[in-house]
Design a protein around this motif. Structure first.
Motif, short mmCIF file in Angstrom:
data_model
loop_
_atom_site.label_atom_id
_atom_site.label_comp_id
_atom_site.label_asym_id
_atom_site.label_seq_id
_atom_site.Cartn_x
_atom_site.Cartn_y
_atom_site.Cartn_z
N SER A 47 -6.98 -5.26 9.26
CA SER A 47 -6.52 -4.03 10.24
C SER A 47 -7.46 -3.64 11.10
N ILE A 78 2.29 -12.12 5.39
CA ILE A 78 3.00 -11.19 5.69
C ILE A 78 3.78 -10.06 4.96
N LEU A 82 2.87 -6.24 5.06
CA LEU A 82 3.84 -5.18 5.21
C LEU A 82 3.76 -4.05 4.06
N LEU A 87 0.50 -4.15 10.15
CA LEU A 87 1.72 -4.58 11.11
C LEU A 87 1.16 -5.11 12.28
N ASN A 88 1.85 -6.35 12.89
CA ASN A 88 1.64 -6.48 14.26
C ASN A 88 2.77 -5.77 15.11
N GLU A 91 6.50 -6.66 14.04
CA GLU A 91 6.94 -5.90 12.70
C GLU A 91 7.10 -4.31 12.74
N ALA A 92 6.13 -3.94 13.61
CA ALA A 92 6.23 -2.27 13.67
C ALA A 92 7.39 -1.85 14.36
N TYR A 95 10.65 -2.55 11.83
CA TYR A 95 10.53 -1.39 11.10
C TYR A 95 10.40 -0.19 11.48
N ARG A 97 8.28 1.58 13.23
CA ARG A 97 7.00 2.36 12.70
C ARG A 97 6.30 2.74 13.75
N ALA A 100 1.06 -0.40 15.92
CA ALA A 100 0.67 -2.00 15.23
C ALA A 100 -0.73 -1.71 14.82
N LEU A 108 0.37 -12.90 11.35
CA LEU A 108 0.79 -12.58 10.02
C LEU A 108 1.89 -13.73 9.88
#
Length: 130
Positions: A47, A78, A82, A87-88, A91-92, A95, A97, A100, A108
């Motif tokens: 992170s 991954i 999650l 998150l990359n 994925e952000a 979902y 979000r 990232a 991931l």
């Protein structure tokens, strides 16, 4: 010798420090690291948002620097990522979000990458975990 290294512990844990020092020593000794795989709480090491106390070494940054400098295959599970909010950008967005936070150099992917690493390496060395 070819090593695959799996880290299950968070960046502030002693096993994270041992894993990083082992990986550094392996490369300095002329060995190869076929893959780093971060799982369970180890995903926090990838992170970009982990902030260490001023009197502590920032192992998340150290891991990211190590992966980039040596152009290693740095894989983050991954599902574990999650679940823990790592998150990359893909994925952000998926979902919904706001951002990232996967640090540069990491990817991931699934547990199959750990299995493959174990097949490619002479030794799978694991650090941390329960």
């Amino acid at each position: 010798m070819k090593f695959a290294i799996a880290l299950f512990a968070p960046p502030h844990a002693p096993s994270s420090r041992r894993a990083l020092r082992f990986a550094q020593a392996a490369l300095e000794g002329g060995h190869e690291i076929v893959r780093l795989f971060f799982y369970q709480e180890g995903v926090h090491s990838a992170s970009a948002n982990v902030v260490s106390s001023q009197d502590e070494l920032d192992f998340s940054s150290e891991w990211s620097r190590f992966v980039r400098e040596h152009q290693l295959d740095g894989i983050v599970c991954i599902a574990a990522a999650l679940r823990r909010g790592v998150l990359n950008s893909k994925e952000a967005q998926r979902y919904d979000r706001p951002a990232a936070n996967l640090a540069e150099g990491w990817e991931l992917s699934g547990l199959g990458q750990l299995h493959e690493a174990a097949q490619l390496a002479d030794r799978l060395v694991c650090f941390g975990g329960n």
